[in-house]
Design an enzyme around this catalytic site. Structure first.
Site, PDB file in Angstrom:
ATOM      1  N   GLU A 135      -2.823  30.793  -6.532  1.00  0.00           N
ATOM      2  CA  GLU A 135      -3.458  29.569  -6.999  1.00  0.00           C
ATOM      3  C   GLU A 135      -4.903  29.850  -7.402  1.00  0.00           C
ATOM      4  OE1 GLU A 135      -3.139  26.506  -4.091  1.00  0.00           O
ATOM      5  OE2 GLU A 135      -0.949  26.508  -4.084  1.00  0.00           O
ATOM      6  N   GLY A 137      -8.679  30.127  -7.273  1.00  0.00           N
ATOM      7  CA  GLY A 137      -9.635  30.135  -6.176  1.00  0.00           C
ATOM      8  C   GLY A 137      -9.125  30.709  -4.875  1.00  0.00           C
ATOM      9  N   GLY A 139      -7.503  33.742  -4.629  1.00  0.00           N
ATOM     10  CA  GLY A 139      -7.502  35.198  -4.640  1.00  0.00           C
ATOM     11  C   GLY A 139      -6.195  35.752  -4.115  1.00  0.00           C
ATOM     12  N   SER A 140      -6.297  36.734  -3.235  1.00  0.00           N
ATOM     13  CA  SER A 140      -5.104  37.380  -2.682  1.00  0.00           C
ATOM     14  C   SER A 140      -4.671  36.785  -1.347  1.00  0.00           C
ATOM     15  CB  SER A 140      -5.370  38.884  -2.508  1.00  0.00           C
ATOM     16  OG  SER A 140      -5.531  39.514  -3.755  1.00  0.00           O
ATOM     17  N   GLU A 378       1.896  41.115  -6.289  1.00  0.00           N
ATOM     18  CA  GLU A 378       2.595  41.258  -5.001  1.00  0.00           C
ATOM     19  C   GLU A 378       1.662  41.774  -3.905  1.00  0.00           C
ATOM     20  OE1 GLU A 378       6.267  40.568  -4.217  1.00  0.00           O
ATOM     21  OE2 GLU A 378       5.405  39.297  -5.761  1.00  0.00           O
TER      22      GLU A 378
END
Length: 401
Positions: A135, A137, A139-140, A378
């Site tokens: 999404e 904002g 990040g990971s 991923e």
């Protein structure tokens, strides 16, 4: 675990290599130059793959990647996860973007295979599924997602936005991660199958990318999108004790597949660079000491060693999944190693091939561009290292950030 390719998978592996060489590579440059154009040639290939899998207990593809109970025979098993990785390696030796664009072989299919119940497996059989996690904002940090799913009778109402959804515009459905209750944190995150055409789901953007141009990457918004309650994958109950582990099991199956993609494209670069260097006079005599080899030969030897390490780590993670062994750490190790190796190998091969490597006359420059995403999606390289550190040190995500 045996290090050789199981005999029962060798025919499948050879068939995948033939497809990669004679079917994918000839159209590789065409769709690299025609971003967002759907590769219609893949329809026949996907249909053939579906037919082959329908009659095989050892099917190859995203939907065969699972640690489902009952999937293991007595003793050591070489099953769907291992065969999927072997097939993906060969197909990405042909073209990563075209593999990602293959109908019914999306990462959403692997997610369904990993966590769906038996009824859902049957209902979504034959569905091409994308996966929507990231999404704006966030990040990971997959646990930081803000898309909500609110129960309303026999439906859940989804609201939020997803970005970087592979095959988001083409797939029949999207597996969406959303939270049932923000106050409960990551434990309340569940995955939902949202079928194409569902009111409230809108593709808002098609990304222009460095590589994998044959594959579409989209942003999708959900505004009061009503999804049947039966489309919540797995168990609808919120298990605070289990926390985020349930939905994260998806990654234990998909990360080895991404690692396999990296292994495949790195092998393509190594093979072609070796051919070009041989034409230039390199002898590649493994019997002589490394110090007696030319710089180009010694560099390729080192890259081959790194590639072999990445390949074996990938196969180990897949083999563990086949045997229902906990493989979260190994899946992240494989993804981290293979992603980094693919980036290094493909870029170094461009360098070793000189002007040929940088020009569109060869596919080396394309493989270098395609490989970059494999160290990002991923779970980025940095996130994988963080996960590995947590597993090795016995720390939770709140203890080690």
């Amino acid at each position: 675990m045996y290090l050789e390719t199981p005999k029962k998978f060798r025919t499948l592996q050879n068939q995948a290599r033939q497809v990669a060489e004679n079917y994918l590579r000839p159209i590789s440059r065409k769709y690299d130059k025609s971003e967002h154009a759907y590769p219609k040639e893949l329809d026949l290939l996907a249909a053939l793959l579906d037919g082959m899998n329908a009659g095989s207990p050892d099917a190859v593809g995203a939907s065969s990647a699972s640690k489902r109970k009952g999937a293991v025979e007595e003793g050591v098993k070489n099953g769907g996860n291992l065969s999927a990785c072997l097939g993906v390696m060969e197909m990405c030796w042909g073209d990563v973007g075209l593999l990602l664009a293959m109908p019914r072989q999306g990462l959403g299919n692997a997610a369904i295979a990993a966590v769906a119940n038996e009824e859902q497996l049957k209902r979504f059989s034959g569905t091409w599924a994308a996966m929507a996690i990231t999404e704006p904002g966030c990040g990971s940090d997959s646990a930081a997602i803000r898309t909500t799913a609110t129960r309303d009778g026999d439906h859940y109402v989804l609201n939020g936005e997803k970005i970087f959804v592979t095959s988001g515009a083409r797939a029949d459905a999207v597996v969406v991660w959303a939270t049932l209750d923000k106050s409960l944190g990551r434990a309340a995150i569940k995955s939902f199958v949202v079928e194409k055409g569902t009111p409230g789901m809108t593709v808002t953007r098609l990304e222009k990318k460095l590589g994998i141009k044959a594959s579409d990457t989209t942003s999708i918004s959900f505004s009061d999108c009503r999804v049947p309650a039966a489309n919540l994958l797995g168990n609808a109950e919120i298990d605070v004790q289990k926390g985020f582990a349930g939905v994260m099991e998806t990654f234990d199956n998909t990360r080895p597949l991404v690692a396999a993609m990296a292994v495949g494209v790195a092998k393509a670069s190594l093979d072609r660079t070796r051919e070009l260097l041989k034409k230039a006079g390199c002898r590649f005599d493994y019997r002589q000491p490394l110090l007696c080899a030319s710089h180009a030969e010694a560099t390729l030897y080192r890259l081959e060693a790194e590639w072999e390490a990445a390949r074996l780590l990938t196969l180990k993670a897949a083999w563990m999944a086949d045997n229902r062994l906990p493989n979260s750490k190994e899946a992240s190790i494989a993804k981290a190693k293979a992603g980094r190796v693919a980036n290094e190998v493909t870029l170094k091969c461009v360098e070793l091939a000189g002007a040929l490597g940088y020009a569109e006359e060869e596919l080396l420059e394309k493989w270098a561009r395609d490989s970059k995403i494999l160290d990002i999606f991923e779970g980025t390289q940095q996130i994988q290292l963080l996960i590995i550190a947590r597993r090795l040190l016995g720390k939770s995500s709140s203890q080690l950030k």
